[in-house]
Design a protein around this motif. Structure first.
Motif, PDB file in Angstrom:
ATOM      1  N   SER A   1      -0.589 -10.971   0.714  1.00 28.45           N
ATOM      2  CA  SER A   1       0.099 -11.787   1.714  1.00 28.45           C
ATOM      3  C   SER A   1       0.683 -10.835   2.757  1.00 28.45           C
ATOM      4  O   SER A   1       0.722  -9.603   2.549  1.00 28.45           O
ATOM      5  CB  SER A   1       1.228 -12.587   1.064  1.00 28.45           C
ATOM      6  N   LEU A   2       1.139 -11.366   3.861  1.00 25.57           N
ATOM      7  CA  LEU A   2       1.766 -10.511   4.863  1.00 25.57           C
ATOM      8  C   LEU A   2       2.990  -9.814   4.277  1.00 25.57           C
ATOM      9  O   LEU A   2       3.253  -8.647   4.564  1.00 25.57           O
ATOM     10  CB  LEU A   2       2.152 -11.323   6.097  1.00 25.57           C
TER      11      LEU A   2
ATOM     12  N   SER B   1       3.448  -5.915   4.268  1.00 23.05           N
ATOM     13  CA  SER B   1       4.640  -5.317   4.846  1.00 23.05           C
ATOM     14  C   SER B   1       5.336  -4.410   3.833  1.00 23.05           C
ATOM     15  O   SER B   1       5.812  -3.318   4.178  1.00 23.05           O
ATOM     16  CB  SER B   1       5.598  -6.407   5.322  1.00 23.05           C
ATOM     17  N   ASP B   2       5.403  -4.839   2.575  1.00 16.85           N
ATOM     18  CA  ASP B   2       6.032  -4.017   1.539  1.00 16.85           C
ATOM     19  C   ASP B   2       5.289  -2.698   1.353  1.00 16.85           C
ATOM     20  O   ASP B   2       5.896  -1.658   1.079  1.00 16.85           O
ATOM     21  CB  ASP B   2       6.068  -4.774   0.207  1.00 16.85           C
TER      22      ASP B   2
ATOM     23  N   HIS C   1       7.817  -0.129   2.361  1.00 23.22           N
ATOM     24  CA  HIS C   1       8.499   0.293   1.133  1.00 23.22           C
ATOM     25  C   HIS C   1       7.606   1.076   0.173  1.00 23.22           C
ATOM     26  O   HIS C   1       8.092   1.512  -0.879  1.00 23.22           O
ATOM     27  CB  HIS C   1       9.054  -0.937   0.406  1.00 23.22           C
ATOM     28  N   GLY C   2       6.332   1.234   0.507  1.00 27.34           N
ATOM     29  CA  GLY C   2       5.456   1.964  -0.395  1.00 27.34           C
ATOM     30  C   GLY C   2       5.204   1.236  -1.699  1.00 27.34           C
ATOM     31  O   GLY C   2       5.108   1.862  -2.760  1.00 27.34           O
ATOM     32  N   LYS C   3       5.050  -0.094  -1.631  1.00 27.50           N
ATOM     33  CA  LYS C   3       4.836  -0.924  -2.824  1.00 27.50           C
ATOM     34  C   LYS C   3       3.473  -1.603  -2.751  1.00 27.50           C
ATOM     35  O   LYS C   3       3.130  -2.217  -1.742  1.00 27.50           O
ATOM     36  CB  LYS C   3       5.914  -2.003  -2.922  1.00 27.50           C
TER      37      LYS C   3
ATOM     38  N   MET D   1       0.548   8.353   1.452  1.00 29.19           N
ATOM     39  CA  MET D   1       0.463   7.231   2.379  1.00 29.19           C
ATOM     40  C   MET D   1       1.801   7.226   3.123  1.00 29.19           C
ATOM     41  O   MET D   1       2.845   7.019   2.497  1.00 29.19           O
ATOM     42  CB  MET D   1       0.269   5.916   1.612  1.00 29.19           C
ATOM     43  N   PRO D   2       1.819   7.507   4.408  1.00 30.41           N
ATOM     44  CA  PRO D   2       3.081   7.787   5.097  1.00 30.41           C
ATOM     45  C   PRO D   2       3.946   6.558   5.362  1.00 30.41           C
ATOM     46  O   PRO D   2       4.345   6.286   6.502  1.00 30.41           O
ATOM     47  CB  PRO D   2       2.620   8.452   6.396  1.00 30.41           C
ATOM     48  N   TYR D   3       4.251   5.819   4.302  1.00 32.27           N
ATOM     49  CA  TYR D   3       5.100   4.641   4.483  1.00 32.27           C
ATOM     50  C   TYR D   3       6.505   5.044   4.917  1.00 32.27           C
ATOM     51  O   TYR D   3       7.232   4.238   5.517  1.00 32.27           O
ATOM     52  CB  TYR D   3       5.157   3.799   3.201  1.00 32.27           C
ATOM     53  N   THR D   4       6.889   6.295   4.628  1.00 28.96           N
ATOM     54  CA  THR D   4       8.198   6.758   5.076  1.00 28.96           C
ATOM     55  C   THR D   4       8.300   6.752   6.596  1.00 28.96           C
ATOM     56  O   THR D   4       9.394   6.623   7.150  1.00 28.96           O
ATOM     57  CB  THR D   4       8.473   8.177   4.543  1.00 28.96           C
TER      58      THR D   4
END
Length: 457
Positions: free
Chosen positions: A83-84, A88-89, A93-95, A106-109
């Motif tokens: 889902s969006l 987005s998470d 948030h790296g989830k 994965m540069p979620y930071t």
């Protein structure tokens, strides 16, 4: 709030609650494509010879190779069921959708700085603009203990990750804020150019001051005139990001060449200008050991007359650096290292590639060449022709003749960089394991002390 922003916010809110399947208009999908390009998603999620975004690329890290995943809208092996909110998470948030933590390769930071509206546009693009590939990468990430325990990243995230979207700075111009938004977020400049602490968090006190990434050196790009890029003009930075030669600055190679070819050169001139304006404003981080800038070393010279007409030794490892240069390099970079007109084949003096005290990039380019996407790759790889000793001799000849004569290349360095898979530092694994043992001993000691106290009480 203007009407465009209200529309985007409304769309993001609607999609956030929607099921994975939804219909977005072509403009939203195209905007998402542009943003995904700014994020350089394709570079890490596409294996050599593989299908776009299908994963399988092994990314070198100090902990071991981290294999990228399939991020096509496949419902069996990709993100087609996300889902969006789950998408987005992952970015913020790296989830993963199953709640497991992603590794910060994965540069979620950095992606966390992206607005809800832009994440919604990227979601539209990935779900409707990317062809589904119903196959999982053959290789999976298998890091050594304790890094194999993804749940431990929850502690790391709590300590080091700020998931707050970018907040514009009121005292700065819209152009500067746009550059900061892209540089800190989707372009994730800090991910490569900021040194890490022992626990692999970005050292924000030295932001953008240079770091090693997979055996390559991402140089200092703060505004310091000697240590960083303070001597570059805004236009030179734009030209460089567009993939064009910038005389005296050296060509992009390795991960930076990938970032340019897959991402930066596809951005608008306005966005590149904004990035350059922001980067030029980053507070200077100075390396006191450096006395001159990387692009100021060397001059047009050669020692080839001393070796021409002299028979090569029977043992090729006994070749001098000048002999190797004459045999393998002079035809392109010219006898005196002057290159070609217009820097199509760059001069070797006044060249940042030979001016840094960290010589990894010089070795990497000689070993593996410069590979470009969509343009001619003019620098061949010599790993299959030259031994570690020969590359060491050649590199030190070029540094002495054209570059920073105080910088050195060693055979051990060449051997390590010859195989990219061995360029990570396993010492970090030992460090963290030791820290875990010491931490456990401290906890056990504290528990024992409390028990003894309680008994005495």
């Amino acid at each position: 709030m203007n009407k465009t922003m209200m529309k985007s916010s409304w769309l993001a809110a609607v999609l956030l609650a929607a099921a994975p399947a939804f219909a977005a208009d072509s403009n939203e999908i195209e905007r998402g494509r542009y943003l995904a390009t700014a994020g350089d998603c394709i570079a890490c999620h596409t294996a050599a010879g593989g299908k776009e975004m299908a994963g399988g690329l092994a990314l070198a890290s100090p902990l071991g190779p981290i294999v990228s995943t399939n991020i096509t809208p496949s419902k069996t092996h990709g993100i087609g069921n996300y889902s969006l909110e789950q998408f987005s998470d992952a970015l913020r948030h790296g989830k993963r959708a199953d709640g497991a933590n992603l590794y910060p390769a994965m540069p979620y930071t950095a992606y966390a700085k992206t607005t809800d509206e832009d994440i919604a546009a990227m979601y539209a693009y990935f779900m409707q603009g990317v062809p589904a590939v119903d196959a999982a990468p053959a290789q999976q990430t298998d890091l050594p203990f304790p890094f194999s325990i993804r749940a431990s990243l929850s502690v790391w995230n709590a300590l080091f990750h700020d998931a707050t979207p970018y907040q514009p700075v009121a005292s700065q111009t819209p152009e500067w804020n746009r550059g900061a938004y892209l540089s800190q977020g989707l372009a994730h400049c800090t991910t490569c150019h900021t040194p890490r602490t022992t626990l692999m968090a970005e050292d924000n006190l030295r932001a953008l001051s240079g770091a090693e990434v997979g055996g390559w050196y991402a140089p200092n790009i703060t505004s310091d005139a000697v240590s960083g890029i303070g001597g570059w003009s805004v236009q030179e930075l734009v030209t460089y990001m567009q993939g064009q030669p910038v005389p005296g600055k050296g060509p992009a190679a390795g991960p930076m060449a990938e970032a340019i070819d897959h991402s930066l050169k596809h951005l608008t001139a306005q966005d590149l200008q904004a990035i350059a304006v922001y980067i030029k404003s980053v507070p200077a981080v100075t390396d006191a050991k450096l006395k001159q800038s990387a692009d100021s070393f060397g001059q047009q010279t050669d020692a080839l007359e001393t070796v021409r007409g002299t028979a090569w030794p029977k043992e090729h490892d006994a070749l001098t650096g000048a002999q190797i240069y004459d045999g393998y390099c002079a035809s392109c970079h010219q006898v005196q290292g002057q290159g070609t007109e217009g820097d199509g084949l760059p001069a070797l003096f006044k060249n940042t590639s030979l001016g840094h005290s960290n010589t990894n990039n010089l070795v990497q380019v000689v070993l593996h060449g410069i590979h470009r996407v969509g343009v001619d790759s003019v620098m061949p790889a010599f790993a299959h022709e030259l031994s570690d000793k020969q590359i060491t001799s050649l590199s030190n000849y070029m540094l002495t003749s054209y570059g920073n004569s105080q910088a050195k290349v060693t055979e051990a360095q060449v051997a390590k960089l010859r195989d990219p898979a061995t360029s990570s530092d396993s010492g970090l694994v030992t460090l963290v394991r030791t820290g875990m043992v010491l931490g456990a001993l401290v906890v056990l000691s504290l528990i024992s002390w409390l028990l003894v106290r309680r008994r005495k009480g």
